[in-house]
Write a protein that holds these residues in place. Structure first.
Motif, PDB file in Angstrom:
ATOM      1  N   PRO A 182       0.806  -1.225   0.000  1.00 51.75           N
ATOM      2  CA  PRO A 182       0.000   0.000   0.000  1.00 51.75           C
ATOM      3  C   PRO A 182       0.844   1.284   0.000  1.00 51.75           C
ATOM      4  CG  PRO A 182      -0.792  -1.523   1.671  1.00 51.75           C
ATOM      5  CD  PRO A 182       0.488  -2.079   1.141  1.00 51.75           C
ATOM      6  N   GLN A 183       2.092   1.185   0.436  1.00 50.48           N
ATOM      7  CA  GLN A 183       2.972   2.355   0.439  1.00 50.48           C
ATOM      8  C   GLN A 183       3.407   2.728  -0.988  1.00 50.48           C
ATOM      9  OE1 GLN A 183       3.709   4.191   3.188  1.00 50.48           O
ATOM     10  NE2 GLN A 183       2.266   2.859   4.236  1.00 50.48           N
ATOM     11  N   ASN A 184       3.345   1.789  -1.904  1.00 46.80           N
ATOM     12  CA  ASN A 184       3.693   2.042  -3.298  1.00 46.80           C
ATOM     13  C   ASN A 184       2.403   2.411  -4.021  1.00 46.80           C
ATOM     14  OD1 ASN A 184       4.449   1.904  -6.026  1.00 46.80           O
ATOM     15  ND2 ASN A 184       6.058   0.461  -5.534  1.00 46.80           N
ATOM     16  N   LYS A 185       2.021   3.656  -3.908  1.00 45.65           N
ATOM     17  CA  LYS A 185       0.694   4.095  -4.337  1.00 45.65           C
ATOM     18  C   LYS A 185       0.377   3.800  -5.799  1.00 45.65           C
ATOM     19  CE  LYS A 185      -0.282   7.259  -0.715  1.00 45.65           C
ATOM     20  NZ  LYS A 185      -0.953   6.301   0.109  1.00 45.65           N
ATOM     21  N   GLN A 186       1.283   4.115  -6.724  1.00 43.55           N
ATOM     22  CA  GLN A 186       0.976   3.908  -8.143  1.00 43.55           C
ATOM     23  C   GLN A 186       0.745   2.446  -8.474  1.00 43.55           C
ATOM     24  OE1 GLN A 186       3.850   5.717 -10.785  1.00 43.55           O
ATOM     25  NE2 GLN A 186       2.271   7.141 -11.430  1.00 43.55           N
ATOM     26  N   LEU A 187       1.675   1.595  -8.116  1.00 42.00           N
ATOM     27  CA  LEU A 187       1.539   0.176  -8.450  1.00 42.00           C
ATOM     28  C   LEU A 187       0.381  -0.470  -7.701  1.00 42.00           C
ATOM     29  CD1 LEU A 187       5.252  -1.024  -8.557  1.00 42.00           C
ATOM     30  CD2 LEU A 187       3.730  -0.622 -10.479  1.00 42.00           C
ATOM     31  N   HIS A 188       0.223  -0.129  -6.436  1.00 35.33           N
ATOM     32  CA  HIS A 188      -0.820  -0.734  -5.615  1.00 35.33           C
ATOM     33  C   HIS A 188      -2.221  -0.323  -6.075  1.00 35.33           C
ATOM     34  CE1 HIS A 188      -2.392  -2.744  -2.079  1.00 35.33           C
ATOM     35  NE2 HIS A 188      -3.117  -1.681  -1.817  1.00 35.33           N
ATOM     36  N   GLN A 189      -2.398   0.953  -6.407  1.00 30.55           N
ATOM     37  CA  GLN A 189      -3.718   1.456  -6.784  1.00 30.55           C
ATOM     38  C   GLN A 189      -4.059   1.240  -8.253  1.00 30.55           C
ATOM     39  OE1 GLN A 189      -3.942   5.541  -5.492  1.00 30.55           O
ATOM     40  NE2 GLN A 189      -3.895   4.990  -3.339  1.00 30.55           N
ATOM     41  N   HIS A 190      -3.054   1.068  -9.097  1.00 33.30           N
ATOM     42  CA  HIS A 190      -3.301   0.924 -10.536  1.00 33.30           C
ATOM     43  C   HIS A 190      -2.530  -0.256 -11.136  1.00 33.30           C
ATOM     44  CE1 HIS A 190      -5.131   4.895 -10.291  1.00 33.30           C
ATOM     45  NE2 HIS A 190      -4.049   5.289  -9.654  1.00 33.30           N
ATOM     46  N   PRO A 191      -2.658  -1.449 -10.579  1.00 35.84           N
ATOM     47  CA  PRO A 191      -1.866  -2.577 -11.078  1.00 35.84           C
ATOM     48  C   PRO A 191      -2.158  -2.919 -12.536  1.00 35.84           C
ATOM     49  CG  PRO A 191      -3.598  -3.375  -9.639  1.00 35.84           C
ATOM     50  CD  PRO A 191      -3.592  -1.864  -9.533  1.00 35.84           C
ATOM     51  N   GLU A 192      -3.357  -2.583 -13.000  1.00 34.13           N
ATOM     52  CA  GLU A 192      -3.719  -2.882 -14.387  1.00 34.13           C
ATOM     53  C   GLU A 192      -2.916  -2.062 -15.398  1.00 34.13           C
ATOM     54  OE1 GLU A 192      -6.133   0.538 -12.986  1.00 34.13           O
ATOM     55  OE2 GLU A 192      -5.675  -1.421 -12.119  1.00 34.13           O
ATOM     56  N   ASP A 193      -2.281  -0.982 -14.938  1.00 38.03           N
ATOM     57  CA  ASP A 193      -1.498  -0.111 -15.826  1.00 38.03           C
ATOM     58  C   ASP A 193      -0.053  -0.573 -15.998  1.00 38.03           C
ATOM     59  OD1 ASP A 193      -3.655   1.556 -16.211  1.00 38.03           O
ATOM     60  OD2 ASP A 193      -2.999   3.050 -14.749  1.00 38.03           O
ATOM     61  N   PHE A 194       0.401  -1.536 -15.197  1.00 38.56           N
ATOM     62  CA  PHE A 194       1.823  -1.867 -15.176  1.00 38.56           C
ATOM     63  C   PHE A 194       2.112  -3.318 -15.542  1.00 38.56           C
ATOM     64  CE2 PHE A 194       1.252   1.762 -12.423  1.00 38.56           C
ATOM     65  CZ  PHE A 194       2.259   2.614 -12.870  1.00 38.56           C
ATOM     66  N   GLU A 195       3.257  -3.505 -16.183  1.00 33.67           N
ATOM     67  CA  GLU A 195       3.765  -4.824 -16.535  1.00 33.67           C
ATOM     68  C   GLU A 195       5.258  -4.859 -16.269  1.00 33.67           C
ATOM     69  OE1 GLU A 195       0.776  -5.608 -20.316  1.00 33.67           O
ATOM     70  OE2 GLU A 195       2.882  -5.117 -20.697  1.00 33.67           O
TER      71      GLU A 195
END
Length: 83
Positions: free
Chosen positions: A38-51
């Motif tokens: 949860p401290q990694n806001k971008q990856l945690h909140q938007h996992p569908e955007d990252f690979e």
């Protein structure tokens, strides 16, 4: 041999955080941990955007890079369901 790893942000259509690891398993473990933190806001909140991608291999003795891009893991697949 080192594996050249990068994070692909599909929202910005760019590769980021280029680094090298000894084994792809190390990179997938670190990526899954980051997606579920949860401290990694971008990856945690938007996992569908990252690979997570392996872009190729670096021969440490010769400096040669073998370019073989392949996706290792999607962020959404790394996301753990919390109970």
């Amino acid at each position: 041999m080192l594996h050249i790893i990068a994070l692909k942000d599909n929202a910005t259509e760019s590769f980021q955080n280029l680094h090298a690891v000894r084994a792809p398993g190390q990179a997938t473990r670190d990526f899954a941990d980051a997606v579920n933190d949860p401290q990694n806001k971008q990856l945690h909140q938007h996992p569908e955007d990252f690979e997570l991608w392996s872009l190729g291999e670096l021969n440490e003795e010769t400096g040669e890079i073998k370019n073989e891009p392949r996706r290792l893991m999607r962020g959404i697949d790394a996301k753990r369901v919390s109970n």
